[in-house]
Design an enzyme around this catalytic site. Structure first.
Site, short mmCIF file in Angstrom:
data_model
loop_
_atom_site.label_atom_id
_atom_site.label_comp_id
_atom_site.label_asym_id
_atom_site.label_seq_id
_atom_site.Cartn_x
_atom_site.Cartn_y
_atom_site.Cartn_z
N ASN A 62 -12.31 -3.29 11.13
CA ASN A 62 -12.46 -4.61 10.51
C ASN A 62 -11.34 -4.87 9.50
OD1 ASN A 62 -13.91 -2.57 9.09
ND2 ASN A 62 -15.15 -4.08 8.01
N GLU A 64 -10.60 -7.52 6.51
CA GLU A 64 -11.20 -8.57 5.67
C GLU A 64 -10.12 -9.38 4.96
OE1 GLU A 64 -14.22 -6.70 3.26
OE2 GLU A 64 -15.52 -6.45 5.01
N CYS A 73 -13.98 -8.79 12.67
CA CYS A 73 -14.69 -7.53 12.95
C CYS A 73 -13.83 -6.56 13.76
CB CYS A 73 -15.95 -7.80 13.75
SG CYS A 73 -17.20 -8.76 12.89
N GLU A 75 -14.64 -4.85 16.41
CA GLU A 75 -14.76 -5.02 17.86
C GLU A 75 -13.73 -6.03 18.36
OE1 GLU A 75 -17.06 -5.04 15.56
OE2 GLU A 75 -19.08 -4.71 16.35
N CYS A 112 -22.04 -8.09 15.70
CA CYS A 112 -22.52 -9.40 15.25
C CYS A 112 -22.55 -10.37 16.44
CB CYS A 112 -21.64 -9.94 14.13
SG CYS A 112 -20.05 -10.58 14.71
N CYS A 115 -19.11 -11.24 17.98
CA CYS A 115 -18.55 -10.15 18.80
C CYS A 115 -19.30 -10.03 20.13
CB CYS A 115 -18.58 -8.83 18.03
SG CYS A 115 -17.38 -8.80 16.69
N1 THU Z 1 -18.35 -5.89 10.84
C1 THU Z 1 -17.69 -5.41 11.93
O1 THU Z 1 -16.49 -5.16 11.90
N2 THU Z 1 -18.41 -5.21 13.06
C2 THU Z 1 -19.75 -5.31 13.14
O2 THU Z 1 -20.32 -5.05 14.20
C3 THU Z 1 -20.53 -5.72 11.98
C4 THU Z 1 -19.74 -6.25 10.84
C5 THU Z 1 -17.59 -6.07 9.60
C6 THU Z 1 -17.34 -7.48 9.18
C7 THU Z 1 -17.14 -7.28 7.68
O3 THU Z 1 -15.79 -6.90 7.45
C8 THU Z 1 -18.03 -6.11 7.34
O4 THU Z 1 -18.28 -5.44 8.56
C9 THU Z 1 -19.34 -6.50 6.66
O5 THU Z 1 -20.00 -7.45 7.40
#
Ligand code: THU
Length: 162
Positions: A62, A64, A73, A75, A112, A115
């Site tokens: 991920n 941010e 994310c 994925e 999520c 994704c």
């Molecule tokens: N996140 C992912 O990268 N994948 C997931 O399946 C769930 C959430 C990340 C998004 C954000 O950077 C952090 O996790 C918190 O939500």
């Protein structure tokens, strides 16, 4: 009126050593890429590793952003990179895991909604199922054989046609 029941099946494993070799390898790659996730805001570090049909493994984590919705994310980082670099390679499977800054993730990390929709797009495009392997830091590992099972009632491209 009818009541309709929808059910899914998935496999649950107690430990990584119970997985088959290819899945185990994918989980290990997902765990490795967690360490370079850029998640200074949530401190929730996610890693994803996908296997292409040619055996190549692509990883992502991920990323941010201070403008929160601009982040993405793990994925989707892995899937979009795979699609950009190897557009004709089918995705066989994807493993997802995470680590948190100040607590232990005891449950499998589930993708999520966005994704899931992106996974659905590439599964539909390639006309073969994508296996999904979910793991926390501790606890069970879940193996789901198709995106259909984690996104029932998915929006299909046929719905855009008259
Ligand atoms: N996140 C992912 O990268 N994948 C997931 O399946 C769930 C959430 C990340 C998004 C954000 O950077 C952090 O996790 C918190 O939500």
């Amino acid at each position: 009126m009818q009541k309709v029941n929808l059910s899914i099946n998935y496999l649950e494993y107690d430990q990584i050593s119970d997985l088959d070799l290819k899945d185990r390898e994918l989980v290990i790659e997902a765990e490795k890429i967690v360490s370079t996730a850029y998640a200074p805001y949530s401190k929730y570090y996610v890693g994803a590793a996908l296997r292409l049909e040619n055996g190549q493994i692509i990883t992502g984590n991920n990323q941010e952003n201070v403008a929160y919705p601009s982040g993405i994310c793990a994925e989707r980082v892995a899937i979009f990179y795979a699609s950009a670099q190897y557009p004709d390679q089918k995705i066989e499977s994807i493993a997802i895991t995470a680590k948190a800054g100040d607590f232990v993730i005891k449950n499998p990390v589930a993708p999520c909604g966005s994704c899931r929709q992106v996974l659905a797009e590439y599964q539909t495009k390639q006309k073969s199922p994508i296996k999904i392997i979910l793991k926390g830091e501790t606890g069970k590992i879940q193996v789901i054989s198709s995106v259909d099972d984690i996104l029932p009632f998915m929006f299909h491209a046929e719905e855009l046609k008259k």
